[in-house]
Design a protein around this motif. Sequence first.
Motif, mmCIF file in Angstrom:
data_model
loop_
_atom_site.group_PDB
_atom_site.id
_atom_site.type_symbol
_atom_site.label_atom_id
_atom_site.label_comp_id
_atom_site.label_asym_id
_atom_site.label_seq_id
_atom_site.Cartn_x
_atom_site.Cartn_y
_atom_site.Cartn_z
ATOM 1 N N GLU A 1 10.905 -10.821 3.229
ATOM 2 C CA GLU A 1 9.795 -11.654 2.753
ATOM 3 C C GLU A 1 8.557 -11.304 3.564
ATOM 4 N N ALA A 2 7.444 -11.122 2.871
ATOM 5 C CA ALA A 2 6.178 -10.847 3.547
ATOM 6 C C ALA A 2 5.645 -12.137 4.155
ATOM 7 N N ARG A 3 5.243 -12.054 5.407
ATOM 8 C CA ARG A 3 4.659 -13.193 6.115
ATOM 9 C C ARG A 3 3.371 -12.722 6.786
ATOM 10 N N SER A 4 2.448 -13.642 6.960
ATOM 11 C CA SER A 4 1.196 -13.263 7.616
ATOM 12 C C SER A 4 0.917 -14.173 8.801
ATOM 13 N N VAL A 5 0.076 -13.678 9.674
ATOM 14 C CA VAL A 5 -0.358 -14.418 10.846
ATOM 15 C C VAL A 5 -1.766 -13.921 11.187
ATOM 16 N N SER A 6 -2.580 -14.806 11.708
ATOM 17 C CA SER A 6 -3.929 -14.383 12.097
ATOM 18 C C SER A 6 -3.830 -13.405 13.269
ATOM 19 N N TRP B 1 1.990 -4.608 8.866
ATOM 20 C CA TRP B 1 1.174 -4.033 7.803
ATOM 21 C C TRP B 1 -0.152 -4.770 7.720
ATOM 22 N N SER B 2 -1.088 -4.145 7.042
ATOM 23 C CA SER B 2 -2.418 -4.731 6.916
ATOM 24 C C SER B 2 -2.599 -5.529 5.634
ATOM 25 N N SER B 3 -1.577 -5.551 4.780
ATOM 26 C CA SER B 3 -1.676 -6.359 3.555
ATOM 27 C C SER B 3 -0.296 -6.679 3.006
ATOM 28 N N GLU B 4 -0.230 -7.747 2.255
ATOM 29 C CA GLU B 4 1.020 -8.143 1.599
ATOM 30 C C GLU B 4 1.420 -7.118 0.552
ATOM 31 N N SER B 5 0.447 -6.550 -0.134
ATOM 32 C CA SER B 5 0.752 -5.587 -1.200
ATOM 33 C C SER B 5 1.460 -4.346 -0.658
ATOM 34 N N ARG B 6 1.202 -3.964 0.579
ATOM 35 C CA ARG B 6 1.895 -2.811 1.174
ATOM 36 C C ARG B 6 3.389 -3.112 1.326
ATOM 37 N N ILE B 7 3.727 -4.326 1.722
ATOM 38 C CA ILE B 7 5.136 -4.717 1.851
ATOM 39 C C ILE B 7 5.780 -4.799 0.472
ATOM 40 N N ASP B 8 5.075 -5.392 -0.488
ATOM 41 C CA ASP B 8 5.604 -5.496 -1.854
ATOM 42 C C ASP B 8 5.907 -4.121 -2.436
ATOM 43 N N CYS B 9 5.043 -3.159 -2.184
ATOM 44 C CA CYS B 9 5.248 -1.793 -2.669
ATOM 45 C C CYS B 9 6.516 -1.190 -2.061
ATOM 46 N N LEU B 10 6.734 -1.410 -0.778
ATOM 47 C CA LEU B 10 7.935 -0.898 -0.117
ATOM 48 C C LEU B 10 9.204 -1.543 -0.660
ATOM 49 N N VAL C 1 7.922 -1.051 20.363
ATOM 50 C CA VAL C 1 6.677 -0.471 19.887
ATOM 51 C C VAL C 1 6.377 -1.105 18.539
ATOM 52 N N VAL C 2 5.198 -0.838 18.023
ATOM 53 C CA VAL C 2 4.797 -1.402 16.745
ATOM 54 C C VAL C 2 4.696 -0.275 15.731
ATOM 55 N N GLY C 3 5.410 -0.431 14.597
ATOM 56 C CA GLY C 3 5.312 0.515 13.486
ATOM 57 C C GLY C 3 4.162 0.070 12.608
ATOM 58 N N VAL C 4 3.155 0.921 12.450
ATOM 59 C CA VAL C 4 1.919 0.516 11.797
ATOM 60 C C VAL C 4 1.827 1.049 10.369
ATOM 61 N N ASN C 5 1.719 0.117 9.400
ATOM 62 C CA ASN C 5 1.581 0.454 7.979
ATOM 63 C C ASN C 5 2.590 1.507 7.531
ATOM 64 N N LEU C 6 3.868 1.295 7.872
ATOM 65 C CA LEU C 6 4.904 2.223 7.411
ATOM 66 C C LEU C 6 4.824 2.303 5.893
ATOM 67 N N SER C 7 5.067 3.489 5.360
ATOM 68 C CA SER C 7 4.895 3.660 3.922
ATOM 69 C C SER C 7 5.930 4.620 3.344
ATOM 70 N N GLY C 8 6.028 4.634 2.027
ATOM 71 C CA GLY C 8 6.932 5.529 1.319
ATOM 72 C C GLY C 8 8.368 5.039 1.308
#
Length: 118
Positions: free
Chosen positions: A67-72, A46-55, A90-97
């Motif tokens: 747990e949301a984790r980040s990396v450069s 995902w592109s932000s922590e808030s997207r994971i929190d919403c899910l 493959v990479v799932g990009v900004n999965l939502s809903g």
Amino acid sequence: MTSGVSQANKFYEEVAETKVVWFGALPGELLLEFDLKENKVSFPVWSSESRIDCLKELNPELMGRVEARSVSWEQFKVHFLPILPPEQKVVGVNLSGKNLSGIDIPVSVLVKQVEAFW
């Protein structure tokens, strides 16, 4: 444009701006992955922590322990991408809903798309 394509474009844009990729980790430091058809595995990012929190709020049964984790972006390319064999992952990009819908793309496409936004 489908919602998945729209979410992917947002991912490319936001990661190009912040140079940070977010992913999910389960207890025991296991990375969040989803099994797909044809023996493939999707590694969601995902592109932000808030997207994971919403899910996590939308789907606590599936995402509650994540747990949301980040990396450069550079660390992501150097440390994460080499462990994603292109024929199997493959990479799932900004999965939502609630159903975590979106698109899965090959690793090579992900890098090209993000860096095209620079």
